[in-house]
Design a protein around this motif. Structure first.
Motif, short mmCIF file in Angstrom:
data_model
loop_
_atom_site.label_atom_id
_atom_site.label_comp_id
_atom_site.label_asym_id
_atom_site.label_seq_id
_atom_site.Cartn_x
_atom_site.Cartn_y
_atom_site.Cartn_z
N GLU A 233 -33.43 64.00 -74.46
CA GLU A 233 -32.87 64.43 -75.73
C GLU A 233 -31.79 63.42 -76.14
O GLU A 233 -30.84 63.21 -75.39
CB GLU A 233 -32.25 65.82 -75.61
N PRO A 234 -31.93 62.77 -77.29
CA PRO A 234 -30.99 61.69 -77.66
C PRO A 234 -29.52 62.10 -77.65
O PRO A 234 -28.67 61.35 -77.18
CB PRO A 234 -31.44 61.30 -79.07
N GLU A 235 -29.21 63.28 -78.16
CA GLU A 235 -27.80 63.71 -78.20
C GLU A 235 -27.24 63.89 -76.80
O GLU A 235 -26.09 63.54 -76.52
CB GLU A 235 -27.65 65.02 -79.00
N PHE A 236 -28.04 64.48 -75.92
CA PHE A 236 -27.60 64.67 -74.53
C PHE A 236 -27.43 63.32 -73.85
O PHE A 236 -26.46 63.09 -73.12
CB PHE A 236 -28.60 65.54 -73.76
N GLU A 237 -28.38 62.43 -74.08
CA GLU A 237 -28.34 61.11 -73.44
C GLU A 237 -27.06 60.37 -73.80
O GLU A 237 -26.45 59.74 -72.95
CB GLU A 237 -29.58 60.31 -73.84
N VAL A 238 -26.65 60.45 -75.04
CA VAL A 238 -25.42 59.78 -75.48
C VAL A 238 -24.23 60.34 -74.71
O VAL A 238 -23.40 59.59 -74.18
CB VAL A 238 -25.21 59.93 -77.01
N GLN A 239 -24.13 61.66 -74.62
CA GLN A 239 -23.01 62.28 -73.91
C GLN A 239 -23.06 61.98 -72.42
O GLN A 239 -22.03 61.74 -71.78
CB GLN A 239 -22.98 63.79 -74.16
N TYR A 240 -24.26 61.99 -71.85
CA TYR A 240 -24.42 61.67 -70.43
C TYR A 240 -23.92 60.25 -70.15
O TYR A 240 -23.20 60.01 -69.17
CB TYR A 240 -25.88 61.81 -70.00
N ARG A 241 -24.29 59.30 -70.99
CA ARG A 241 -23.86 57.91 -70.81
C ARG A 241 -22.33 57.80 -70.90
O ARG A 241 -21.72 57.04 -70.15
CB ARG A 241 -24.50 56.98 -71.83
N ILE A 242 -21.73 58.53 -71.81
CA ILE A 242 -20.27 58.53 -71.91
C ILE A 242 -19.66 59.03 -70.61
O ILE A 242 -18.72 58.42 -70.06
CB ILE A 242 -19.80 59.37 -73.12
N ILE A 243 -20.18 60.13 -70.09
CA ILE A 243 -19.67 60.71 -68.83
C ILE A 243 -19.85 59.71 -67.69
O ILE A 243 -18.91 59.45 -66.92
CB ILE A 243 -20.39 62.03 -68.52
N ALA A 244 -21.04 59.15 -67.58
CA ALA A 244 -21.34 58.23 -66.47
C ALA A 244 -20.50 56.96 -66.57
O ALA A 244 -19.92 56.51 -65.56
CB ALA A 244 -22.82 57.89 -66.46
N ASP A 245 -20.40 56.39 -67.75
CA ASP A 245 -19.61 55.16 -67.93
C ASP A 245 -18.13 55.42 -67.64
O ASP A 245 -17.46 54.59 -67.03
CB ASP A 245 -19.77 54.61 -69.34
N ARG A 246 -17.63 56.58 -68.06
CA ARG A 246 -16.23 56.92 -67.80
C ARG A 246 -16.00 57.08 -66.29
O ARG A 246 -14.99 56.63 -65.76
CB ARG A 246 -15.85 58.19 -68.56
N ALA A 247 -16.92 57.71 -65.60
CA ALA A 247 -16.79 57.88 -64.14
C ALA A 247 -16.76 56.52 -63.44
O ALA A 247 -15.94 56.29 -62.54
CB ALA A 247 -17.93 58.74 -63.60
N VAL A 248 -17.63 55.62 -63.86
CA VAL A 248 -17.66 54.28 -63.27
C VAL A 248 -16.34 53.56 -63.53
O VAL A 248 -15.77 52.92 -62.64
CB VAL A 248 -18.87 53.47 -63.79
N ALA A 249 -15.84 53.65 -64.76
CA ALA A 249 -14.57 53.00 -65.09
C ALA A 249 -13.42 53.58 -64.28
O ALA A 249 -12.57 52.84 -63.78
CB ALA A 249 -14.29 53.14 -66.59
N MET A 250 -13.40 54.90 -64.12
CA MET A 250 -12.35 55.54 -63.32
C MET A 250 -12.44 55.08 -61.86
O MET A 250 -11.41 54.80 -61.23
CB MET A 250 -12.49 57.08 -63.39
N PHE A 251 -13.64 54.99 -61.34
CA PHE A 251 -13.86 54.54 -59.97
C PHE A 251 -13.35 53.11 -59.81
O PHE A 251 -12.59 52.81 -58.87
CB PHE A 251 -15.35 54.63 -59.62
N ASP A 252 -13.77 52.25 -60.72
CA ASP A 252 -13.34 50.84 -60.65
C ASP A 252 -11.83 50.71 -60.72
O ASP A 252 -11.23 49.91 -59.98
CB ASP A 252 -13.99 50.03 -61.77
N ASP A 253 -11.18 51.49 -61.59
CA ASP A 253 -9.72 51.45 -61.68
C ASP A 253 -9.07 51.84 -60.36
O ASP A 253 -8.11 51.21 -59.92
CB ASP A 253 -9.22 52.38 -62.79
N LYS A 254 -9.60 52.89 -59.74
CA LYS A 254 -9.02 53.36 -58.46
C LYS A 254 -9.23 52.34 -57.35
O LYS A 254 -8.33 52.07 -56.56
CB LYS A 254 -9.64 54.70 -58.05
#
Length: 115
Positions: free
Chosen positions: A89-110
């Motif tokens: 579902e395109p709308e879900f996919e967009v939100q999922y990518r935001i969540i996943a990208d944010r998690a990766v960025a948080m991990f990298d920062d830590k």
């Protein structure tokens, strides 16, 4: 030099995935994302998303990811199937990518010691 043990990295991955999902579901307490009360379907979906990000984006072994959420292998596999189906579902996919990208960025920062 890596100052984190394997267990530390798994724990950090768990924490950033839950934190990122929490930002997408601000009305759900963290405790309910980790262990959703019976009938709280949005909390269950939030946990499924966190599990999916841990396995798909971070490459955690399903057994270890499930252990962090106190879930059996069948529950982890079910979560992955549910989220995989929703990603179509395109709308879900967009939100999922935001969540996943944010998690990766948080991990990298830590890991880099920024935060």
């Amino acid at each position: 030099m890596n100052r984190f043990s394997e267990d530390d990295l798994y724990d950090l991955t768990f924490r950033v995935c839950v934190a990122s999902v929490k930002q997408a579901f601000p009305h759900i307490p963290v405790a309910n994302i980790i262990d959703p009360p019976r009938g709280q379907f949005d909390a269950t979906l939030a946990r499924q998303i966190a599990l999916h990000v841990m396995v798909s984006r971070f490459g955690l072994v399903k057994k270890r990811a499930g252990a962090l959420f106190a879930r059996k292998r069948t529950a982890v596999n079910s979560a992955l199937v549910v989220v995989d189906a929703r990603i179509d579902e395109p709308e879900f996919e967009v939100q999922y990518r935001i969540i996943a990208d944010r998690a990766v960025a948080m991990f990298d920062d830590k890991v880099r010691g920024v935060a």
